[in-house]
Design a protein around this motif. Structure first.
Motif, PDB file in Angstrom:
ATOM      1  N   ARG A 165       0.896  -1.246   0.028  1.00 43.20           N
ATOM      2  CA  ARG A 165      -0.135  -0.129   0.071  1.00 43.20           C
ATOM      3  C   ARG A 165       0.802   1.222  -0.164  1.00 43.20           C
ATOM      4  N   ARG A 202      -7.875  -2.677  -0.634  1.00 43.47           N
ATOM      5  CA  ARG A 202      -8.213  -3.802   0.489  1.00 43.47           C
ATOM      6  C   ARG A 202      -8.434  -5.083  -0.037  1.00 43.47           C
ATOM      7  N   GLY A 245      -4.487   4.311   7.754  1.00 40.25           N
ATOM      8  CA  GLY A 245      -4.743   5.678   7.166  1.00 40.25           C
ATOM      9  C   GLY A 245      -4.150   6.750   7.790  1.00 40.25           C
ATOM     10  N   GLY A 246      -4.477   7.921   7.445  1.00 41.33           N
ATOM     11  CA  GLY A 246      -4.023   9.351   7.951  1.00 41.33           C
ATOM     12  C   GLY A 246      -4.444   9.456   9.563  1.00 41.33           C
ATOM     13  N   GLY A 261      -5.023   6.681  11.491  1.00 41.71           N
ATOM     14  CA  GLY A 261      -4.407   5.560  12.289  1.00 41.71           C
ATOM     15  C   GLY A 261      -4.649   4.224  11.605  1.00 41.71           C
ATOM     16  N   ALA A 271      -6.181   0.416  10.894  1.00 42.40           N
ATOM     17  CA  ALA A 271      -7.666  -0.121  10.961  1.00 42.40           C
ATOM     18  C   ALA A 271      -7.526  -1.732  10.891  1.00 42.40           C
ATOM     19  N   LEU A 302     -22.097   5.804   8.076  1.00 41.44           N
ATOM     20  CA  LEU A 302     -21.821   4.634   8.800  1.00 41.44           C
ATOM     21  C   LEU A 302     -21.591   5.272  10.299  1.00 41.44           C
ATOM     22  N   GLU A 314     -19.099  -1.025  12.182  1.00 39.90           N
ATOM     23  CA  GLU A 314     -19.506  -2.528  11.342  1.00 39.90           C
ATOM     24  C   GLU A 314     -18.531  -2.542  10.255  1.00 39.90           C
ATOM     25  N   TYR A 315     -18.216  -3.857   9.967  1.00 43.93           N
ATOM     26  CA  TYR A 315     -17.642  -4.005   8.901  1.00 43.93           C
ATOM     27  C   TYR A 315     -18.407  -4.229   7.634  1.00 43.93           C
ATOM     28  N   GLY A 336     -16.489  -3.130   0.901  1.00 44.29           N
ATOM     29  CA  GLY A 336     -15.377  -2.528   0.993  1.00 44.29           C
ATOM     30  C   GLY A 336     -15.635  -1.060   0.394  1.00 44.29           C
ATOM     31  N   SER A 337     -14.256  -0.243   0.245  1.00 37.68           N
ATOM     32  CA  SER A 337     -14.649   1.045   0.027  1.00 37.68           C
ATOM     33  C   SER A 337     -14.832   1.329  -1.594  1.00 37.68           C
ATOM     34  N   LYS A 395     -13.341  11.228   1.112  1.00 41.14           N
ATOM     35  CA  LYS A 395     -12.651  10.709  -0.263  1.00 41.14           C
ATOM     36  C   LYS A 395     -12.939   9.431  -0.453  1.00 41.14           C
ATOM     37  N   SER A 454     -12.000   6.314  -0.193  1.00 42.00           N
ATOM     38  CA  SER A 454     -11.507   5.296   0.739  1.00 42.00           C
ATOM     39  C   SER A 454     -12.485   5.502   1.829  1.00 42.00           C
ATOM     40  N   ASN A 455     -13.135   6.631   2.245  1.00 41.52           N
ATOM     41  CA  ASN A 455     -14.037   7.016   3.205  1.00 41.52           C
ATOM     42  C   ASN A 455     -15.433   6.649   2.864  1.00 41.52           C
ATOM     43  N   LEU A 515     -17.803   3.858   1.932  1.00 42.15           N
ATOM     44  CA  LEU A 515     -17.960   2.158   1.972  1.00 42.15           C
ATOM     45  C   LEU A 515     -19.278   2.020   1.245  1.00 42.15           C
TER      46      LEU A 515
HETATM   47  N1  LIG Z   1     -16.108  -0.336   8.122  1.00 40.13           N
HETATM   48  C1  LIG Z   1     -15.247  -0.640   7.085  1.00 40.13           C
HETATM   49  N2  LIG Z   1     -15.771  -1.794   6.406  1.00 40.13           N
HETATM   50  C2  LIG Z   1     -14.798  -2.251   5.346  1.00 40.13           C
HETATM   51  N3  LIG Z   1     -13.577  -1.411   5.020  1.00 40.13           N
HETATM   52  C3  LIG Z   1     -13.307  -0.525   5.777  1.00 40.13           C
HETATM   53  C4  LIG Z   1     -14.038  -0.052   6.694  1.00 40.13           C
HETATM   54  N4  LIG Z   1     -13.452   0.985   7.293  1.00 40.13           N
HETATM   55  C5  LIG Z   1     -12.282   1.086   6.545  1.00 40.13           C
HETATM   56  N5  LIG Z   1     -12.244   0.171   5.540  1.00 40.13           N
HETATM   57  C6  LIG Z   1     -11.334   0.136   4.815  1.00 40.13           C
HETATM   58  O1  LIG Z   1      -9.891  -0.014   5.471  1.00 40.13           O
HETATM   59  C7  LIG Z   1      -8.808   0.450   4.645  1.00 40.13           C
HETATM   60  C8  LIG Z   1      -8.030   1.340   5.799  1.00 40.13           C
HETATM   61  O2  LIG Z   1      -9.137   2.521   6.246  1.00 40.13           O
HETATM   62  P1  LIG Z   1      -8.650   3.626   7.208  1.00 40.13           P
HETATM   63  O3  LIG Z   1      -9.903   4.425   7.467  1.00 40.13           O
HETATM   64  O4  LIG Z   1      -7.551   3.539   8.112  1.00 40.13           O
HETATM   65  O5  LIG Z   1      -7.693   4.491   6.065  1.00 40.13           O
HETATM   66  P2  LIG Z   1      -8.141   5.522   4.860  1.00 40.13           P
HETATM   67  O6  LIG Z   1      -9.542   5.591   4.535  1.00 40.13           O
HETATM   68  O7  LIG Z   1      -7.224   5.122   3.696  1.00 40.13           O
HETATM   69  O8  LIG Z   1      -7.493   6.738   5.416  1.00 40.13           O
HETATM   70  P3  LIG Z   1      -8.124   8.098   6.364  1.00 40.13           P
HETATM   71  O9  LIG Z   1      -7.528   7.693   7.874  1.00 40.13           O
HETATM   72  O10 LIG Z   1      -7.806   9.132   5.839  1.00 40.13           O
HETATM   73  O11 LIG Z   1      -9.555   7.610   6.412  1.00 40.13           O
HETATM   74  C9  LIG Z   1      -9.412   1.610   3.755  1.00 40.13           C
HETATM   75  O12 LIG Z   1      -8.983   1.029   2.540  1.00 40.13           O
HETATM   76  C10 LIG Z   1     -10.905   1.538   3.977  1.00 40.13           C
HETATM   77  O13 LIG Z   1     -11.721   1.708   2.949  1.00 40.13           O
END
Ligand SMILES: Nc1ncnc2c1ncn2[C@@H]1O[C@H](COP(=O)(O)OP(=O)(O)OP(=O)(O)O)[C@@H](O)[C@H]1O
Length: 599
Positions: free
Chosen positions: A251, A259, A333-334, A336, A338, A381, A398-399, A403-404, A454, A456-457, A459
Motif C-alpha cells: 500500500r 483492501r 490511514g491518516g 490511524g 484499521a 456509517l 460495522e465491517y 469495501g470502499s 474521499k 476510501s471513506n 463504503l
Molecule cells: N467499516 C469498514 N468496512 C470495510 N472496510 C473498511 C471499513 N473502514 C475502513 N475500511 C477500509 O480499510 C482501509 C483502511 O481504512 P482507514 O480509514 O484506516 O484508511 P483510509 O481511509 O485510507 O485513510 P483515512 O484514515 O484518511 O480515512 C481503507 O481501504 C478503508 O476503505
C-alpha cells in the motif's frame, strides 16, 4: 533582485521540487499563479508549500528579497538539519514548519527579532535542547506548537496575554510549569514526565522549582531516564509498526490501500497497545490471525469491559470479544491503523486505532462519540462503540464486506467493476450527496462537517448504497495533525489561504465525483501529489479545449444513452472544485443540482 528571481533562487535550494513546475523564468509569480505563492495586489505575502516532499537547504537569504512576505508554511515536507535562519525575516507573522525532520537546538535568540510573529508551529520535528528563552519576547504570539519534539529543560516564563493556543506535549520538558501558563489544559503539557505544577496533578518538589535551563545535572539524568522509558515504548511500538508496515508495504508504495490484497500471515503478530484501567500498559496481541489480550482482567471478562457501546445495531460486545476475534489488518490511514475483527457471534467489525486524539479530555471524547453514535441516516456509517484510555482511543464500526469505493473503483477490474455502470455510479453519487447533506445539517456549526471525504471513506453496501465514514474528526484533533491527516486540508482553501470551511467539503465532493466519472485515481489523495491523475487539472484543461467527453471513464460512456446527464454531473463537479471558495457552489446547491440529474 526581483521577486521572481528570489523565488527561483529559493526553488534552486530545494531538492525534489517537481511540484513547483509552474515556477519558471518566463512567467510571473502572481499573475501566473505560481503554485503555493500567495499574492495580494501583486505583492507576495505568503508561501504555502505543504505536503510536497520538499527537502534541501532553504535559501532564507532569497526570502529576504520578498519584502511583503508574512507567512511561510512548509509543513509536512522532508526538510532536515538545523532550523534555517528564518529569524532574519523580522516581519514574519506565521512560521509553520510542522511535520518535517528538523533537528538540533533552536538558537536561544531565535525569536528575539521575530517581534511580529503570531503563529509558530514547529511541532512534529526532532528539535532538542531547551525551548529558546527568546520565545518570551515574541509578544504578539497567538499560537505556539512545539509538541512532538525532544525539547528538554524548563519552560521559559511566557506570559504573553496574546497566547491562545499552546501545545508543548510529548517532549522531555521538566520543572515547574510557569504560573502564567496554568490556564492551559492538561493536554498542553502531557507526555512530559518531568513537568509538575498546575494544571497537572503532580506537585513540584523544591528541586523542581529551582530547575534551571540545560546545565543542571538533574535535567541530564532525568532526560536520560526519559530516553530509556521512551526507547522502551518505542520498541513496543516498533513491533506493532513493523507488522503494520509489513502488511501495508504494498500500500505504501502507492500510498493507498487496495483492501483484500492483504491477509494476515500465519506466523505474524499484531500488537495493539492499550493501557489498562489503572493506567498500566497491557498488550493485546494478535497471533496467527487472532487478536488476544496478553493479560486479562476481571473487568474485561464481565460484559463489555472498557468498550462503550454508542449504537447497539449490532448488539453489545466487549473488549474481550474483540480480543478473541480473528483479525486482519485493513490498512494504515491518516487517522490511524484499521483492523477487521470477526467476533465469535459472527459479527465483523472494524477497529480503528485513532492517532492523535490523546490530547482530548475524556468528557469531550465521550460526548462527541455519543453524538456520533446517535446519528441515523441511510448513507452514514454510524460507529458502534469506542474505547477510551489516556494513551489509546479505539473506534469500532460495522465491517462493510464490499469495501470502499476506492477499492471497487481502482482495486481490481473484476465483477464489482463491471457492475459500476452509469446507473450504479449515479446512485453512489446521489447517496454521497445525501449523506453530506445530513452531516452538514447535523454539524452545521462545524468548520468541517465531514472533513475527510474521499473514496476510501465511502463504503459500499451490497446494493451499492454508499455509507460515509470517518467524518467530523476535525474537532477532535489539533490543527497541525488535521492538516496532515484530513483530506479537506488538501484543498486550495487551506493550501493557499490556510482556512477550511464547509465549502472545503464541497471541494472534496467535487474530487470524489470526478473520480467516479473519470475512473481515475486522483493524485490529490497522495501525500506527495506524485502518481495518480491530477483530475482537477485534467478536467479543466479538457473543458478549455472542448473535449470534455474524453475524460469520462469509457466503461460508462460505451454503455449509455445518458451522455448529457453524465456531462451535466461533470459540470456540477467542476463547479464544486472552483478554487475560489466564494465562487464555489455551497453544499445545499451542489446537492440540489446533483439530485436533479436523471438516468
Ligand atoms: N467499516 C469498514 N468496512 C470495510 N472496510 C473498511 C471499513 N473502514 C475502513 N475500511 C477500509 O480499510 C482501509 C483502511 O481504512 P482507514 O480509514 O484506516 O484508511 P483510509 O481511509 O485510507 O485513510 P483515512 O484514515 O484518511 O480515512 C481503507 O481501504 C478503508 O476503505
Amino acid at each position: 533582485v526581483s521577486d521572481k528571481e528570489a523565488l527561483l533562487r529559493l526553488k534552486k535550494s530545494f531538492i525534489h521540487a517537481d511540484a513547483l513546475s509552474s515556477w519558471v523564468p518566463n512567467s510571473s509569480p502572481c499573475s501566473d499563479n505560481w503554485y503555493g505563492v500567495i499574492c495580494f495586489d501583486g505583492i507576495i505575502t505568503g508561501l504555502h508549500l505543504t505536503n510536497l516532499g520538499l527537502s534541501g537547504n532553504i535559501d532564507v537569504e532569497a526570502l529576504l528579497e520578498l519584502r511583503g512576505l508574512r507567512t511561510i508554511s512548509m509543513m509536512n515536507n522532508s526538510f532536515s538539519g538545523p532550523i534555517p535562519d528564518f529569524h532574519m525575516l523580522g516581519a514574519l507573522k506565521s512560521l509553520l514548519l510542522t511535520g518535517n525532520n528538523f533537528s538540533g537546538n533552536i538558537p536561544n535568540d531565535f525569536f528575539s527579532h521575530l517581534t511580529s510573529l503570531k503563529k509558530a508551529w514547529l511541532s512534529y520535528n526532532q528539535f532538542n535542547g531547551t525551548i529558546p528563552e527568546s520565545v518570551t519576547q515574541a509578544t504578539h504570539l497567538i499560537e505556539l506548537h512545539l509538541e512532538k519534539n525532544q525539547f528538554t529543560g524548563p519552560i521559559p516564563p511566557m506570559n504573553q496575554t496574546s497566547l491562545k493556543q499552546l501545545d508543548l506535549s510529548n517532549n522531555m520538558l521538566e520543572g515547574e510549569i510557569p504560573k502564567s501558563l496554568s490556564i492551559f489544559g492538561v493536554n498542553t503539557f502531557e507526555g512530559n514526565e518531568g513537568l509538575c505544577g498546575k494544571p497537572l496533578d503532580k506537585v513540584c518538589t523544591e528541586k523542581d522549582k529551582t530547575l534551571m535551563p540545560s546545565t543542571n545535572e538533574t535535567v541530564q539524568n532525568s532526560s536520560n531516564n526519559n530516553v530509556i522509558v521512551l526507547s522502551f515504548l518505542a520498541v513496543i511500538t516498533l513491533i506493532f509498526v513493523l507488522f503494520a508496515y509489513g502488511n501495508c508495504s504494498k500500500r505504501r508504495e502507492h500510498e493507498f490501500i487496495v483492501r483484500g490484497t492483504e491477509s494476515m500471515a500465519n506466523d505474524q503478530t499484531v500488537e495493539i497497545h492499550v493501557l489498562s484501567s489503572r493506567g498500566r500498559a497491557s498488550d493485546y496481541s494478535s497471533h496467527k490471525g487472532r487478536l488476544k489480550k496478553s493479560t486479562s482482567s476481571q473487568h474485561e471478562k464481565n460484559g463489555t469491559g472498557d468498550l462503550v457501546i454508542v449504537n447497539d445495531a449490532k448488539g453489545t460486545f466487549g473488549l474481550s470479544d474483540l480480543m478473541k476475534a480473528a483479525a486482519e489488518v485493513l490498512g494504515n490511514g491518516g487517522m490511524g491503523s484499521a483492523y477487521k475483527a470477526l467476533m465469535a457471534n459472527g459479527v465483523s467489525v472494524v477497529v480503528k486505532r485513532m492517532r492523535e486524539m490523546n490530547t482530548l479530555q475524556r468528557e469531550v471524547f465521550d460526548e462527541e462519540m455519543k453524538r456520533l453514535g446517535r446519528l441515523r441516516h441511510k448513507n452514514i456509517l454510524t460507529p458502534l462503540a469506542y474505547h477510551f484510555r489516556k494513551e489509546e482511543k479505539l473506534l469500532i464500526s460495522e465491517y462493510i464486506p464490499k469495501g470502499s469505493l476506492l477499492y471497487v473503483l481502482h482495486g481490481d477490474r473484476g465483477i464489482c467493476h463491471n457492475e459500476l455502470n452509469w446507473p450504479t455510479r449515479l446512485k453512489i453519487i446521489k447517496g454521497i450527496a445525501r449523506g453530506m447533506g445530513f452531516l452538514h445539517s447535523e454539524f452545521a456549526k462545524h468548520d468541517l462537517p465531514h472533513g475527510n471525504l474521499k473514496s476510501s471513506n465511502v463504503l459500499l453496501c451490497d446494493d451499492y448504497e454508499p455509507l460515509l465514514s470517518d467524518f467530523a474528526f476535525n474537532a477532535l484533533v489539533s490543527t497541525p495533525f488535521a492538516a496532515q491527516a484530513l483530506f479537506a486540508y488538501k484543498t486550495p482553501d487551506y493550501i493557499q489561504y490556510q482556512k477550511v470551511s464547509p465549502k472545503s467539503d464541497v471541494y472534496c465532493l467535487g474530487i470524489t465525483i470526478l473520480e467516479i466519472l473519470t475512473g481515475k485515481f486522483p493524485s490529490q489523495y497522495l501525500i506527495t501529489g506524485k502518481g495518480g491523475t491530477d483530475v482537477v487539472q485534467w478536467v479543466l484543461t479538457a473543458i478549455s479545449e472542448h473535449r470534455l467527453q474524453e475524460v469520462l471513464d469509457p466503461d460508462i460512456v460505451s454503455n449509455t444513452s445518458s451522455l448529457n446527464q453524465i456531462l451535466r454531473l461533470l459540470h456540477i463537479a467542476v463547479a464544486c472544485i472552483e478554487s475560489n471558495s466564494e465562487k464555489r457552489l455551497d453544499m445545499r446547491e451542489a446537492i440540489r443540482r446533483i439530485q436533479e440529474v436523471q438516468l
